[in-house]
Design an enzyme around this catalytic site. Structure first.
Site, PDB file in Angstrom:
ATOM      1  N   CYS A   1      63.303  36.864  39.415  1.00  0.00           N
ATOM      2  CA  CYS A   1      64.702  37.283  39.274  1.00  0.00           C
ATOM      3  C   CYS A   1      64.855  38.484  38.340  1.00  0.00           C
ATOM      4  O   CYS A   1      65.721  39.332  38.561  1.00  0.00           O
ATOM      5  CB  CYS A   1      65.558  36.115  38.800  1.00  0.00           C
ATOM      6  SG  CYS A   1      65.000  35.370  37.253  1.00  0.00           S
TER       7      CYS A   1
ATOM      8  N   HIS B   1      67.877  32.504  34.313  1.00  0.00           N
ATOM      9  CA  HIS B   1      68.025  33.326  35.513  1.00  0.00           C
ATOM     10  C   HIS B   1      68.684  34.649  35.166  1.00  0.00           C
ATOM     11  O   HIS B   1      69.664  34.694  34.414  1.00  0.00           O
ATOM     12  CB  HIS B   1      68.867  32.585  36.556  1.00  0.00           C
ATOM     13  CG  HIS B   1      69.001  33.329  37.850  1.00  0.00           C
ATOM     14  ND1 HIS B   1      67.952  33.497  38.726  1.00  0.00           N
ATOM     15  CD2 HIS B   1      70.064  33.954  38.416  1.00  0.00           C
ATOM     16  CE1 HIS B   1      68.364  34.186  39.775  1.00  0.00           C
ATOM     17  NE2 HIS B   1      69.640  34.482  39.599  1.00  0.00           N
TER      18      HIS B   1
END
Length: 661
Positions: free
Chosen positions: A406, A546
């Protein structure tokens, strides 16, 4: 033997052989016995046993008396012999009417197959053992006829040599062995016009081509082609049929049945029980896999339609172009760097779309969960009206893959608008840390040591080296999560600052704080010379392990009437084509600058002004100016193709509205 002795003629082929030859050179027949036959000289006085005489004849050659041994054929090889035993098959050449005279001297066991066959009346057929052998040979070599094209194939052929169809008899035997029990047949197939039964009959009974085509047409007529096209779309990398299936309420966890696999007719790609997720994993369709997983896990609000999904071919061209812009600096600091500096923004035309279409666009583009976490309790983005309303610099968290890459994906999205699917940025990161580690290591160690001393603990040199080796290893492994050092190294590869807006604490799924998140702050390319870098930053968001790319909507420069931003004592000449990123949190504290040396502490604002175009709003908030240049051609084409989808939706929406009277 004298050389003057005449040649002897073979009585079988009449070939004349040299006297010294014991066998015929041509047919290998034995040389005639020249010496006198002691038994024949005595005439009938001596009763010679027939069996013994035949043995002597076979060993010493044919007897001279042709009248007593006329030439007779044997029953099996039909060779005309002059001897009592055939020189080729070894059988006795006897006639049928004198057969009983020759059986007795042989003394054959009554239990043997040959004795039993000879004791029965003759019908000009070989013995039973030979007959059985011949019949089995003929049976094993019987050809089988293909049920599709009627071609006769050899018995060992598994498939037809003409049309490739399987052996019908073998297929029926195999089907009878693996026929599933009724309780294992999917109930959906049993209830859908007995399609599964038809399919089993086709494969087990080996019906003809016309019947198979009729059954297949029936299956195709009753098939759910919306679902089957989605399966084909996954293996071909086409997101459109997959999105059409999911948009119509299709179940992403649906499995393929036996009849559906038969319809698709690609045994190398489709198997019974596979779902769209299985197919995406098998054919490495990571973009579609992320969409499907978001549907199954419930982490998304529906189908995701980011620009790189709508225009996958253009996105692939962008990634190839980005790879060509990566270079490596020569000299003491062999770090990779890029030669182009795009900044991705959403097109201004988004504001022109109708409200329902805008809602759908943001639902399919943004990560709603990340957006809510960054804007609420406490807010780390879009908390100032000066920045969001007056300066029109609201940030949007783009949806991102959650496969461990990510951070790299969000960096690529914030610059080029695509994902790092080919791991180009990860390879550049691993090479930079591996080859330029002697430059990164001292600053990293001092920065981490200062944090360790603040928490009242210290590490030995061996432990520091182990941690450093682990960080380099993480950079080279696709799918692994990355740390602060990697963000710092990416700022050097991009040759520009990276601002991370993140939550203060990492929380569990219950909402409990389980640790302190250290990612928020400013990452500057401090190891480069300032003249080698640009001053326009990119923004990332961090929420519970994330990363997301934070991008603004491009402003309309021709109608923009925003108040100017003070840049020292002068107005910024590029403020109409700029957005602004806060350098403070909502408590008006400067964001931390990571990886500063001890000698640089206390000069944070000065360092920010050295590396960024720092401005101050009317409310006294320090912001970094983010200049927005013209999009690269490929990026502009991808964004235009993505935006056209929502323009068509807008046109259909407007055309469906009733015209007022």
């Amino acid at each position: 033997m004298s050389e003057s002795e005449p040649k002897w003629a073979c009585e079988y082929c009449t070939y004349e052989n040299y006297p010294s030859s014991l066998k015929c050179t041509m047919c290998r027949g034995p040389k005639p016995f020249i010496s006198e036959d002691i038994y024949r000289l005595h005439g009938d006085k001596i009763n010679v046993d027939e069996n013994f005489s035949s043995t002597i004849g076979s060993a010493a050659g044919p007897l001279e008396n042709k009248s007593k041994c006329p030439k007779r054929p044997t029953e099996y090889c039909t060779y005309i012999n002059s001897s009592n035993i055939c020189i080729y098959c070894g059988s006795t050449p006897v006639s049928a009417n004198t057969l009983h005279e020759h059986i007795q001297p042989l003394k054959i066991s009554q239990h043997s197959d040959l004795a039993q066959s000879l004791s029965q009346p003759r019908n000009n057929s070989p013995p039973a053992s030979l007959t059985n052998l011949e019949n089995s040979r003929r049976t094993s070599q019987a050809k089988w006829i293909c049920s599709m094209c009627t071609y006769e194939n050899w018995p060992k052929s598994v498939k037809c040599a003409m049309c490739g169809s399987s052996n019908g008899s073998q297929r029926s035997q195999a089907a009878s062995l693996i026929m599933p029990s009724p309780d294992r047949i999917p109930e959906s197939d049993i209830n859908q016009d007995d399609r599964y039964k038809d399919y089993i009959l086709d494969t087990s009974q080996g019906q003809n081509n016309h019947e198979n085509e009729r059954k297949m047409r029936r299956l195709k007529r009753n098939a759910d082609w919306n679902w089957l096209n989605a399966c084909i779309g996954v293996i071909e990398g086409d997101p459109n049929p997959v999105e059409a299936y999911l948009s119509s309420g299709g179940d992403p966890a649906r499995t393929l049945t036996a009849s559906e696999v038969a319809i698709l007719n690609r045994s190398s790609a489709f198997d019974v029980g596979h779902t769209l997720v299985h197919l995406a994993i098998r054919f490495q369709r990571e973009d579609l896999l992320a969409v499907l997983l978001s549907q199954i896990e419930g982490s998304g609000s529906g189908v995701k339609r980011v620009p790189s999904y709508v225009a996958p071919d253009i996105a692939a061209d962008i990634r190839r172009h980005f790879s060509s812009t990566i270079r490596q600096r020569k000299g003491n600091f062999p770090c990779n760097f890029v030669t182009e500096f795009p900044t991705f923004t959403l097109p201004a035309e988004v504001d022109e779309l109708p409200a329902p279409v805008q809602d759908q666009l943001f639902a399919e583009l943004l990560d709603k969960d990340a957006q809510e976490q960054l804007e609420n309790d406490p807010a780390v983005i879009n908390w100032s009206l000066d920045i969001t309303v007056r300066l029109g610099s609201r940030l949007y968290a783009l949806w991102n893959r959650s496969a461990g890459d990510c951070l790299l994906d969000s960096v690529m999205q914030a610059t080029w608008g695509v994902f790092d699917r080919d791991n180009m940025l990860r390879r550049a990161l691993a090479e930079s840390l591996g080859q330029g580690g002697h430059i990164f290591y001292p600053r990293w160690k001092e920065y981490e040591s200062s944090h360790a001393s603040f928490l009242q603990y210290s590490l030995e040199e061996g432990q520091w080296e182990e941690d450093w080796t682990s960080l380099i290893s993480l950079a080279s492994q696709p799918g692994t999560s990355l740390e602060q050092l990697h963000v710092f190294a990416l700022a050097h590869i991009l040759r520009r600052p990276i601002i991370v807006y993140g939550v203060k604490y990492v929380k569990s799924f219950r909402g409990e704080a389980i640790g302190y998140a250290r990612f928020e702050g400013v990452y500057l390319p401090l190891l480069w010379d300032q003249s080698f870098c640009i001053r326009t930053p990119i923004a990332l968001g961090y929420t519970r392990g994330h990363f997301s790319a934070l991008v603004p909507i491009e402003p309309y420069s021709r109608i923009d009437s925003r108040p100017p931003v003070q840049h020292g004592n002068n107005m910024s000449p590029d403020h109409l084509r700029s957005t602004f990123l806060p350098l403070m949190d909502r408590d008006r504290k400067l964001l931390p600058i990571h990886f500063l040396m001890e000698s640089e502490l206390g000069r944070e604002e000065t360092i920010l002004r050295q590396w960024l175009d720092v401005c101050e709003t009317e409310g006294g908030i320090l912001v970094a100016q983010q200049l927005l240049h013209k999009r690269p051609l490929l990026v502009a084409q991808m964004v235009e193709e993505w935006l056209n989808h929502y323009r068509r939706l807008s046109n259909r929406l407007l055309s469906s509205r009733p015209i007022p009277n």
